[in-house]
Scaffold this motif. Structure first.
Motif, PDB file in Angstrom:
ATOM      1  N   PRO A  84      31.001  42.051  25.522  1.00 10.44           N
ATOM      2  CA  PRO A  84      32.033  42.625  24.644  1.00 10.44           C
ATOM      3  C   PRO A  84      33.345  42.886  25.387  1.00 10.44           C
ATOM      4  CG  PRO A  84      30.537  44.357  25.333  1.00 10.44           C
ATOM      5  CD  PRO A  84      30.000  43.069  25.930  1.00 10.44           C
ATOM      6  N   ASP A  85      33.800  41.882  26.134  1.00  5.83           N
ATOM      7  CA  ASP A  85      34.981  42.059  26.973  1.00  5.83           C
ATOM      8  C   ASP A  85      36.250  41.476  26.364  1.00  5.83           C
ATOM      9  OD1 ASP A  85      34.370  39.368  27.189  1.00  5.83           O
ATOM     10  OD2 ASP A  85      33.790  39.451  29.312  1.00  5.83           O
ATOM     11  N   GLY A  86      36.127  40.928  25.147  1.00  9.50           N
ATOM     12  CA  GLY A  86      37.298  40.366  24.471  1.00  9.50           C
ATOM     13  C   GLY A  86      37.527  38.898  24.741  1.00  9.50           C
ATOM     14  N   TYR A  87      36.691  38.308  25.580  1.00  7.77           N
ATOM     15  CA  TYR A  87      36.908  36.910  25.948  1.00  7.77           C
ATOM     16  C   TYR A  87      36.080  35.932  25.108  1.00  7.77           C
ATOM     17  CZ  TYR A  87      39.678  38.495  29.885  1.00  7.77           C
ATOM     18  OH  TYR A  87      40.657  39.085  30.649  1.00  7.77           O
ATOM     19  N   THR A  88      35.295  36.442  24.197  1.00  9.36           N
ATOM     20  CA  THR A  88      34.569  35.586  23.251  1.00  9.36           C
ATOM     21  C   THR A  88      34.760  36.142  21.850  1.00  9.36           C
ATOM     22  OG1 THR A  88      32.868  35.078  24.915  1.00  9.36           O
ATOM     23  CG2 THR A  88      32.356  34.568  22.618  1.00  9.36           C
ATOM     24  N   ASP A 258      36.131  47.319  23.609  1.00 11.30           N
ATOM     25  CA  ASP A 258      37.098  48.373  23.898  1.00 11.30           C
ATOM     26  C   ASP A 258      38.152  48.397  22.783  1.00 11.30           C
ATOM     27  OD1 ASP A 258      39.277  49.873  24.829  1.00 11.30           O
ATOM     28  OD2 ASP A 258      39.035  49.181  26.895  1.00 11.30           O
ATOM     29  N   PRO A 259      38.351  49.531  22.119  1.00 12.67           N
ATOM     30  CA  PRO A 259      39.348  49.601  21.035  1.00 12.67           C
ATOM     31  C   PRO A 259      40.745  49.159  21.457  1.00 12.67           C
ATOM     32  CG  PRO A 259      37.970  51.549  21.011  1.00 12.67           C
ATOM     33  CD  PRO A 259      37.621  50.804  22.263  1.00 12.67           C
ATOM     34  N   ALA A 260      41.105  49.416  22.708  1.00 14.27           N
ATOM     35  CA  ALA A 260      42.430  49.007  23.176  1.00 14.27           C
ATOM     36  C   ALA A 260      42.536  47.484  23.275  1.00 14.27           C
ATOM     37  CB  ALA A 260      42.735  49.655  24.522  1.00 14.27           C
ATOM     38  N   VAL A 261      41.441  46.829  23.661  1.00 12.21           N
ATOM     39  CA  VAL A 261      41.416  45.364  23.712  1.00 12.21           C
ATOM     40  C   VAL A 261      41.453  44.798  22.296  1.00 12.21           C
ATOM     41  CG1 VAL A 261      40.003  43.357  24.324  1.00 12.21           C
ATOM     42  CG2 VAL A 261      40.261  45.248  25.939  1.00 12.21           C
ATOM     43  N   VAL A 262      40.720  45.417  21.400  1.00 15.51           N
ATOM     44  CA  VAL A 262      40.749  44.999  19.994  1.00 15.51           C
ATOM     45  C   VAL A 262      42.168  45.080  19.454  1.00 15.51           C
ATOM     46  CG1 VAL A 262      39.935  45.527  17.657  1.00 15.51           C
ATOM     47  CG2 VAL A 262      38.358  45.681  19.590  1.00 15.51           C
ATOM     48  N   ARG A 263      42.849  46.165  19.774  1.00 15.85           N
ATOM     49  CA  ARG A 263      44.226  46.340  19.298  1.00 15.85           C
ATOM     50  C   ARG A 263      45.152  45.262  19.865  1.00 15.85           C
ATOM     51  NH1 ARG A 263      44.130  51.266  19.721  1.00 15.85           N
ATOM     52  NH2 ARG A 263      44.850  51.515  21.872  1.00 15.85           N
TER      53      ARG A 263
END
Length: 320
Positions: A84-88, A258-263
């Motif tokens: 869940p690191d934002g890279y997929t 991470d909500p900040a990455v989602v944003r």
């Protein structure tokens, strides 16, 4: 030696600082975008245009990886084991929300197993036949199906897709029977129609250029209003079939992001959605921007699953 409790307490400020710092530098490498449809279809073309524009805003490539088959749920399945690191990320067709409603053993829980990032658009769907076919409109097609129960067959991009369910909804609405032929994507579906192996194609608007060239005949579009590019083709509703279907979709990642990455991702893709280059691709397929932020998207998923359950129960469709 520092006591365990004190060591844990000392580590908290660093943990608190780590997440914002990570989000501020994100992304530092290419992002993988799963597209659960075959190359060359409407979704593939649209998603590649969207990812190109998002990459310009993120400063890293957003690389499309096709995972076609299984009615469009293979991207969602892959997210279950992704970090869940934002890279997929994955495109999330509405069939993802139907899978647990149609199977006794659900592959995932759409409300618990994913992080919703941004809602993007919806399709223009249509009922399409070969130009040599004898039917000029849906009335003639339905009359033929009624006189020949089960003999007409239609192709879609897969079992449990909006195309499949809507065609079965039409059959129930009109008290007819026809036979479903699932394919892995638009390319196989259109090849079968052009080769006259199937009688009818139900698919998104990858057929548009062929319709303009006269290589296929569109009997109906499935929106609430006529398509801008095809003002002379009536909707299902205009032909006495009170059904509309656009199958809206968006993007999601694994649960626990991470909500900040989602944003960060949301903001980049929101700008990409409305970029003129991407809007031009949407226009090509008679699709329109339909932005929803993460909270709005989650609410949409909840509402959609309630509505889809009612439809699936009414049609009696079960895969297992």
């Amino acid at each position: 030696m520092i006591p365990l409790r004190r060591r844990a307490a000392l580590s908290l400020p660093f943990a608190a600082l780590a997440a914002p710092a990570y989000a501020q530098t994100f992304p530092t490498r290419p992002i993988r975008m799963l597209v659960p449809w075959a190359p060359g279809g409407t979704t593939d073309v649209q998603m590649r245009a969207l990812c190109e524009q998002a990459a310009r805003r993120l400063g890293q490539p957003v690389v499309v990886e096709n995972r076609s088959g299984a009615g469009g749920v293979l991207g969602a399945q892959a997210l279950l084991t992704a970090q869940p690191d934002g890279y997929t990320l994955s495109q999330m067709p509405i069939s993802v929300f139907r899978q647990p409603l149609m199977n006794s053993r659900a592959l995932f829980d759409p409300l618990k197993d994913f992080t919703y990032v941004v809602h993007v658009t919806g399709y223009l769907f249509g009922t399409v036949v070969h130009p040599d076919a004898p039917w000029q409109d849906m009335t003639q097609l339905v009359e033929h199906a009624r006189a020949n129960p089960g003999k007409l067959n239609y192709g879609t991009p897969g079992v449990g897709t909006s195309l499949h369910l809507t065609m079965e909804q039409i059959a129930r609405n009109q008290r007819i029977e026809w036979t479903h032929v699932p394919f892995r994507g638009f390319a196989e579906n259109i090849q079968s129609l052009l080769g006259k192996q199937t009688d009818v194609l139900a698919d998104s608007s990858g057929w548009s250029p062929m319709a303009e060239e006269g290589r296929v005949r569109v009997l109906a579009t499935w929106g609430n209003t006529r398509a801008k590019r095809f003002p002379n083709i009536p909707t299902l509703k205009e032909q006495g079939i009170n059904i509309a279907s656009i199958s809206p979709y968006g993007l999601a990642g694994p649960k626990g992001m991470d909500p900040a990455v989602v944003r960060r991702l949301h903001d980049a893709f929101r700008e990409a959605i409305f970029d003129p280059t991407h809007v031009a691709v949407l226009d090509r397929y008679d699709m329109i921007p339909d932005h929803k932020d993460p909270a709005e998207y989650v609410a949409f998923v909840q509402q959609t699953m309630t509505e889809e359950k009612e439809l699936i129960d009414a049609l009696g469709i079960r895969l297992s």
